[in-house]
Design a protein around this motif. Structure first.
Motif, PDB file in Angstrom:
ATOM      1  N   ARG A  14     -10.383 -22.717   3.601  1.00 34.05           N
ATOM      2  CA  ARG A  14     -11.405 -21.721   3.933  1.00 34.05           C
ATOM      3  C   ARG A  14     -11.801 -20.918   2.689  1.00 34.05           C
ATOM      4  O   ARG A  14     -11.001 -20.726   1.781  1.00 34.05           O
ATOM      5  CB  ARG A  14     -10.878 -20.761   4.997  1.00 34.05           C
ATOM      6  CG  ARG A  14     -10.620 -21.448   6.310  1.00 34.05           C
ATOM      7  CD  ARG A  14     -10.108 -20.489   7.318  1.00 34.05           C
ATOM      8  NE  ARG A  14      -9.869 -21.174   8.588  1.00 34.05           N
ATOM      9  CZ  ARG A  14      -9.436 -20.589   9.653  1.00 34.05           C
ATOM     10  NH1 ARG A  14      -9.180 -19.303   9.648  1.00 34.05           N
ATOM     11  NH2 ARG A  14      -9.235 -21.275  10.758  1.00 34.05           N
ATOM     12  N   ARG A  15     -13.009 -20.406   2.724  1.00 39.58           N
ATOM     13  CA  ARG A  15     -13.452 -19.530   1.629  1.00 39.58           C
ATOM     14  C   ARG A  15     -12.753 -18.192   1.753  1.00 39.58           C
ATOM     15  O   ARG A  15     -12.663 -17.630   2.831  1.00 39.58           O
ATOM     16  CB  ARG A  15     -14.969 -19.321   1.680  1.00 39.58           C
ATOM     17  CG  ARG A  15     -15.720 -20.539   1.299  1.00 39.58           C
ATOM     18  CD  ARG A  15     -17.207 -20.247   1.345  1.00 39.58           C
ATOM     19  NE  ARG A  15     -17.909 -21.440   0.952  1.00 39.58           N
ATOM     20  CZ  ARG A  15     -18.608 -21.530  -0.161  1.00 39.58           C
ATOM     21  NH1 ARG A  15     -18.723 -20.500  -0.956  1.00 39.58           N
ATOM     22  NH2 ARG A  15     -19.210 -22.647  -0.467  1.00 39.58           N
ATOM     23  N   ASN A  16     -12.271 -17.730   0.633  1.00 43.95           N
ATOM     24  CA  ASN A  16     -11.553 -16.477   0.628  1.00 43.95           C
ATOM     25  C   ASN A  16     -11.538 -15.960  -0.802  1.00 43.95           C
ATOM     26  O   ASN A  16     -11.142 -16.683  -1.717  1.00 43.95           O
ATOM     27  CB  ASN A  16     -10.119 -16.699   1.131  1.00 43.95           C
ATOM     28  CG  ASN A  16      -9.351 -15.410   1.285  1.00 43.95           C
ATOM     29  OD1 ASN A  16      -9.656 -14.400   0.660  1.00 43.95           O
ATOM     30  ND2 ASN A  16      -8.337 -15.451   2.127  1.00 43.95           N
ATOM     31  N   PRO A  17     -11.963 -14.714  -1.041  1.00 39.44           N
ATOM     32  CA  PRO A  17     -11.979 -14.199  -2.409  1.00 39.44           C
ATOM     33  C   PRO A  17     -10.570 -14.053  -2.991  1.00 39.44           C
ATOM     34  O   PRO A  17     -10.411 -13.994  -4.211  1.00 39.44           O
ATOM     35  CB  PRO A  17     -12.665 -12.834  -2.282  1.00 39.44           C
ATOM     36  CG  PRO A  17     -12.561 -12.468  -0.844  1.00 39.44           C
ATOM     37  CD  PRO A  17     -12.492 -13.753  -0.081  1.00 39.44           C
ATOM     38  N   LEU A  18      -9.557 -14.017  -2.134  1.00 32.04           N
ATOM     39  CA  LEU A  18      -8.185 -13.888  -2.628  1.00 32.04           C
ATOM     40  C   LEU A  18      -7.525 -15.243  -2.892  1.00 32.04           C
ATOM     41  O   LEU A  18      -6.415 -15.289  -3.410  1.00 32.04           O
ATOM     42  CB  LEU A  18      -7.337 -13.112  -1.614  1.00 32.04           C
ATOM     43  CG  LEU A  18      -7.803 -11.686  -1.325  1.00 32.04           C
ATOM     44  CD1 LEU A  18      -6.926 -11.063  -0.256  1.00 32.04           C
ATOM     45  CD2 LEU A  18      -7.791 -10.857  -2.595  1.00 32.04           C
ATOM     46  N   LYS A  19      -8.201 -16.315  -2.546  1.00 30.48           N
ATOM     47  CA  LYS A  19      -7.624 -17.645  -2.755  1.00 30.48           C
ATOM     48  C   LYS A  19      -7.598 -17.963  -4.241  1.00 30.48           C
ATOM     49  O   LYS A  19      -8.592 -17.811  -4.950  1.00 30.48           O
ATOM     50  CB  LYS A  19      -8.436 -18.694  -2.002  1.00 30.48           C
ATOM     51  CG  LYS A  19      -7.808 -20.074  -2.061  1.00 30.48           C
ATOM     52  CD  LYS A  19      -8.453 -21.039  -1.100  1.00 30.48           C
ATOM     53  CE  LYS A  19      -9.774 -21.499  -1.639  1.00 30.48           C
ATOM     54  NZ  LYS A  19     -10.344 -22.582  -0.854  1.00 30.48           N
TER      55      LYS A  19
END
Length: 198
Positions: A14-19
């Motif tokens: 999933r898209r996630n800025p913390l990934k």
């Protein structure tokens, strides 16, 4: 002990800025190891099962029953105490004629109490050597399935174990990176808290 959150399915995709990049690498490692585990196990199992079944079919086609005769008296009695045969067999020397016409001797299982010259059915290969009775078609299927299943599980364990080792190393590396980041930013947060307390 680290705090564990509830598992979220497919969170690595999933898209996630913390990934982080490490999360993406871990996702691909999991996917690759999972695919290799399933495909490798299935292909190895099917290949081995087919090979075993073909070998057993070849044995059924080539091995032949031959009538042999006992060369010596066999000690014991051929009947159980109640007068019925108990199915017990003992090893004894038998003689038979090979396909090339030569006389051969070997050990075969016979009823106790049999006398010299008693006919015994034995199985031989194309060269006239003693072999066990070949497996029937249903026995061959079961045996091939079991051996193929074991081979498939064994083959699947290699990429599975390799993936687990790689994931463990990635996890350790990620935790080391967390320690470095924490050591770098903790003094900054400590300074900010000190300014707020003034």
């Amino acid at each position: 002990m680290a705090f564990r959150c509830p598992k979220v399915w497919l969170w690595r995709w999933r898209r996630n800025p913390l990934k982080r990049r490490a999360d993406t690498v871990e996702a691909w490692v999991l996917l690759g190891a999972g695919m290799l585990t399933v495909l490798g196990g299935v292909l190895a199992g099917l290949t081995v099962a087919r090979s075993v079944e073909q070998e057993l079919a070849r044995e059924r086609a080539e091995w032949r029953p031959v009538t042999a005769s006992l060369t010596k008296d066999v000690p014991g009695t051929s009947r159980a105490a109640g007068g019925a045969s108990n199915g017990e067999r003992v090893w004894a020397e038998v003689r038979w004629t090979a396909p090339d016409g030569s006389s051969r001797t070997g050990q075969a299982r016979v009823r106790p109490g049999s006398s010299v010259g008693t006919p015994v059915t034995v199985w031989t290969d194309r060269r006239g050597r003693l072999v066990t009775a070949p497996a029937s078609e249903s026995q061959a299927r079961v045996r091939a399935s079991l051996i193929g299943g074991l081979a498939g599980v064994g083959a699947a364990m290699v990429p599975f174990a390799g993936g687990r080792v790689l994931l463990t190393r990635l996890e350790r590396r990620r935790l080391d990176q967390w320690d470095l980041d924490w050591a770098r930013f903790d003094p900054l947060w400590g300074a900010g808290r000190a300014d707020e307390s003034r």
